[in-house]
Enzyme design. Sequence first.
Site, PDB file in Angstrom:
ATOM      1  N   PRO A  39       0.831  -1.215   0.000  1.00  0.00           N
ATOM      2  CA  PRO A  39       0.000   0.000   0.000  1.00  0.00           C
ATOM      3  C   PRO A  39       0.858   1.254   0.000  1.00  0.00           C
ATOM      4  CG  PRO A  39       0.048  -0.988   2.193  1.00  0.00           C
ATOM      5  CD  PRO A  39       0.777  -1.936   1.282  1.00  0.00           C
ATOM      6  N   ASP A  40       0.335   2.361  -0.572  1.00  0.00           N
ATOM      7  CA  ASP A  40       1.037   3.631  -0.394  1.00  0.00           C
ATOM      8  C   ASP A  40       0.585   4.232   0.938  1.00  0.00           C
ATOM      9  OD1 ASP A  40      -1.433   4.787  -0.884  1.00  0.00           O
ATOM     10  OD2 ASP A  40      -0.868   5.713  -2.787  1.00  0.00           O
ATOM     11  N   ARG A  42      -0.891   7.719   1.436  1.00  0.00           N
ATOM     12  CA  ARG A  42      -1.944   8.729   1.503  1.00  0.00           C
ATOM     13  C   ARG A  42      -3.131   8.514   0.581  1.00  0.00           C
ATOM     14  NH1 ARG A  42       2.905  10.816   2.478  1.00  0.00           N
ATOM     15  NH2 ARG A  42       3.160  11.839   4.510  1.00  0.00           N
ATOM     16  N   GLN A 112      11.907   7.454  -2.056  1.00  0.00           N
ATOM     17  CA  GLN A 112      11.463   7.588  -0.667  1.00  0.00           C
ATOM     18  C   GLN A 112      11.093   6.220  -0.117  1.00  0.00           C
ATOM     19  OE1 GLN A 112       8.660  11.339  -0.490  1.00  0.00           O
ATOM     20  NE2 GLN A 112       8.685  10.525  -2.559  1.00  0.00           N
ATOM     21  N   ILE A 114      11.188   2.175   1.027  1.00  0.00           N
ATOM     22  CA  ILE A 114      12.051   1.342   1.855  1.00  0.00           C
ATOM     23  C   ILE A 114      11.852  -0.120   1.495  1.00  0.00           C
ATOM     24  CG2 ILE A 114      12.229   2.916   3.819  1.00  0.00           C
ATOM     25  CD1 ILE A 114       9.843   1.470   5.084  1.00  0.00           C
ATOM     26  N   ASP A 115      11.311  -0.364   0.290  1.00  0.00           N
ATOM     27  CA  ASP A 115      10.970  -1.740  -0.071  1.00  0.00           C
ATOM     28  C   ASP A 115      12.062  -2.471  -0.850  1.00  0.00           C
ATOM     29  OD1 ASP A 115      10.734  -0.666  -2.673  1.00  0.00           O
ATOM     30  OD2 ASP A 115       8.581  -0.339  -2.445  1.00  0.00           O
ATOM     31  N   HIS A 132      14.774   8.102   2.426  1.00  0.00           N
ATOM     32  CA  HIS A 132      14.161   7.841   3.732  1.00  0.00           C
ATOM     33  C   HIS A 132      14.722   6.577   4.376  1.00  0.00           C
ATOM     34  CE1 HIS A 132      10.488  10.576   2.611  1.00  0.00           C
ATOM     35  NE2 HIS A 132      11.592  11.243   2.855  1.00  0.00           N
ATOM     36  N   CYS A 169      22.260   1.604  28.695  1.00  0.00           N
ATOM     37  CA  CYS A 169      21.479   2.471  27.799  1.00  0.00           C
ATOM     38  C   CYS A 169      20.026   2.007  27.763  1.00  0.00           C
ATOM     39  CB  CYS A 169      22.095   2.464  26.404  1.00  0.00           C
ATOM     40  SG  CYS A 169      21.122   3.389  25.211  1.00  0.00           S
ATOM     41  N   GLY A 205       4.802   8.243  -8.866  1.00  0.00           N
ATOM     42  CA  GLY A 205       4.185   7.620  -7.697  1.00  0.00           C
ATOM     43  C   GLY A 205       4.484   8.272  -6.367  1.00  0.00           C
ATOM     44  N   SER A 207       3.243  11.687  -3.704  1.00  0.00           N
ATOM     45  CA  SER A 207       2.357  12.835  -3.457  1.00  0.00           C
ATOM     46  C   SER A 207       3.172  14.117  -3.285  1.00  0.00           C
ATOM     47  CB  SER A 207       1.529  12.580  -2.197  1.00  0.00           C
ATOM     48  OG  SER A 207       2.388  12.450  -1.075  1.00  0.00           O
ATOM     49  N   ARG A 231      -1.104   9.216 -10.387  1.00  0.00           N
ATOM     50  CA  ARG A 231      -2.567   9.203 -10.475  1.00  0.00           C
ATOM     51  C   ARG A 231      -3.154  10.595 -10.328  1.00  0.00           C
ATOM     52  NH1 ARG A 231      -3.757   3.769  -6.982  1.00  0.00           N
ATOM     53  NH2 ARG A 231      -3.259   2.308  -8.671  1.00  0.00           N
ATOM     54  N   GLU A 232      -2.425  11.475  -9.682  1.00  0.00           N
ATOM     55  CA  GLU A 232      -2.919  12.846  -9.485  1.00  0.00           C
ATOM     56  C   GLU A 232      -1.787  13.821  -9.741  1.00  0.00           C
ATOM     57  OE1 GLU A 232      -3.879  13.280  -5.318  1.00  0.00           O
ATOM     58  OE2 GLU A 232      -2.099  12.187  -4.699  1.00  0.00           O
TER      59      GLU A 232
HETATM   60  P1  OAD Z   1       2.046   8.835  -0.752  1.00  0.00           P
HETATM   61  O1  OAD Z   1       1.111   7.752  -0.328  1.00  0.00           O
HETATM   62  O2  OAD Z   1       2.015  10.105  -0.001  1.00  0.00           O
HETATM   63  O3  OAD Z   1       1.756   9.193  -2.291  1.00  0.00           O
HETATM   64  C1  OAD Z   1       1.638   8.182  -3.262  1.00  0.00           C
HETATM   65  C2  OAD Z   1       1.239   8.861  -4.576  1.00  0.00           C
HETATM   66  O4  OAD Z   1       1.262   7.887  -5.606  1.00  0.00           O
HETATM   67  C3  OAD Z   1      -0.167   9.454  -4.560  1.00  0.00           C
HETATM   68  O5  OAD Z   1      -0.145  10.686  -5.269  1.00  0.00           O
HETATM   69  C4  OAD Z   1      -1.006   8.394  -5.305  1.00  0.00           C
HETATM   70  O6  OAD Z   1      -2.093   8.959  -5.999  1.00  0.00           O
HETATM   71  C5  OAD Z   1       0.008   7.885  -6.281  1.00  0.00           C
HETATM   72  N1  OAD Z   1      -0.173   6.493  -6.722  1.00  0.00           N
HETATM   73  C6  OAD Z   1      -0.513   5.392  -6.002  1.00  0.00           C
HETATM   74  N2  OAD Z   1      -0.477   4.279  -6.756  1.00  0.00           N
HETATM   75  C7  OAD Z   1      -0.105   4.685  -8.003  1.00  0.00           C
HETATM   76  C8  OAD Z   1       0.109   4.012  -9.237  1.00  0.00           C
HETATM   77  N3  OAD Z   1      -0.024   2.677  -9.363  1.00  0.00           N
HETATM   78  N4  OAD Z   1       0.463   4.756 -10.309  1.00  0.00           N
HETATM   79  C9  OAD Z   1       0.628   6.103 -10.209  1.00  0.00           C
HETATM   80  N5  OAD Z   1       0.439   6.789  -9.077  1.00  0.00           N
HETATM   81  C10 OAD Z   1       0.072   6.094  -7.977  1.00  0.00           C
HETATM   82  O7  OAD Z   1       3.501   8.183  -0.784  1.00  0.00           O
HETATM   83  P2  OAD Z   1       4.901   8.938  -0.835  1.00  0.00           P
HETATM   84  O8  OAD Z   1       4.827  10.149  -1.686  1.00  0.00           O
HETATM   85  O9  OAD Z   1       5.935   7.932  -1.151  1.00  0.00           O
HETATM   86  O10 OAD Z   1       7.833   8.616   4.828  1.00  0.00           O
HETATM   87  O11 OAD Z   1       5.051   9.374   0.681  1.00  0.00           O
HETATM   88  C11 OAD Z   1       6.197  10.076   1.096  1.00  0.00           C
HETATM   89  C12 OAD Z   1       6.608   9.689   2.488  1.00  0.00           C
HETATM   90  O12 OAD Z   1       5.521   9.841   3.394  1.00  0.00           O
HETATM   91  C13 OAD Z   1       7.002   8.229   2.646  1.00  0.00           C
HETATM   92  O13 OAD Z   1       8.339   7.999   2.290  1.00  0.00           O
HETATM   93  C14 OAD Z   1       6.772   7.977   4.102  1.00  0.00           C
HETATM   94  C15 OAD Z   1       5.480   8.709   4.296  1.00  0.00           C
HETATM   95  O14 OAD Z   1       5.238   9.170   5.569  1.00  0.00           O
HETATM   96  C16 OAD Z   1       8.259   8.098   5.976  1.00  0.00           C
HETATM   97  O15 OAD Z   1       7.785   7.121   6.472  1.00  0.00           O
HETATM   98  C17 OAD Z   1       9.368   8.859   6.574  1.00  0.00           C
HETATM   99 ZN    ZN Z   2      21.733   2.480  23.273  1.00  0.00          ZN
END
Ligand code: OAD
Ligand code: ZN
Length: 273
Positions: A39-40, A42, A112, A114-115, A132, A169, A205, A207, A231-232
Amino acid sequence: FQQTSLPLEEIVSYILHSGPPSKIVVLTGAGVSTASGIPDFRSPTTGLYANLARLNLPYPEAVFTLDYFRSNPLPFYTLAKELYPGKYYPTISHAFIALLHEKGLLEMLFTQNIDCLDRMAGVPDHKIVEAHGSFKGQRCIECQKEFPEKLMLEAVESSTPVRCLDENCGGLVKPDIVFFGEGLPEVFFQKKDLVEKADLLIVMGTSLEVAPFSMLPELVRSTVPRVLFNRERVGSFGSCEYDCVVLGDCDNGVRKLAEGLGWTEELEELFLK
Ligand code: OAD
Ligand code: ZN
């Protein structure tokens, strides 16, 4: 602002006819991996943050926040088990980045994620900036002492928080993924100037909600094309003359670009490897 978008064909001819090999910088986020089943963060109903109710968090991002982790590490350890690399396979978008590398066109990938799916797809370590962090190491959050990988694996597998081996510690141990409240790895700041020197930027991919990563697309020179496969519409995409915005699944966008470049067969072959 007036929204603009170059047609993808323009990007194709730019890559094919811009003289010496272009320096392409790619920026990715969780959206490049959703097609593999991860899953992503947001997305409204499928994103991780929309599905954390069971962890009883005060707010979703708390699971990746240092202060909260210190008071209650269990939610993170519960999630870590699900996010731990090894259960998923690269997508077409990952394969495309690996193909750019094979063609000698990939200057650097900033991710960003971690996979570790980029590496699995064939992008070499030295072409990846894990902005990240990753699950590759782990340490005590108080004294920074490293913690053995084998014990960490057991801790993640059983969702049991573990503490520093230094008894004086006793701090909590956390994988080297960057939490809110922590700085990004040094390498991010060292390699950032590659974005300034890029001939082409491809963003997929993400936000672009999280700084400082979200600032990277603003660093390119004003005459450099920026492509968005998402997607957006995100960030400032669409505000620059040389932006190319391709909305929809990034795997589809990438396939279209590959087709224009005449790379379809190579891409599908790499993907199946
Ligand atoms: P987000 O979940 O914030 O954004 C994912 C984006 O990808 C959104 O704009 C979705 O619409 C889009 N999306 C999802 N599936 C898609 C697909 N198959 N094709 C095209 N677009 C798609 O994820 P990140 O931007 O990676 O940080 O989030 C940034 C950081 O926030 C992460 O690294 C994590 C999180 O908190 C930490 O944990 C420090
Ligand atoms: Zn320690």
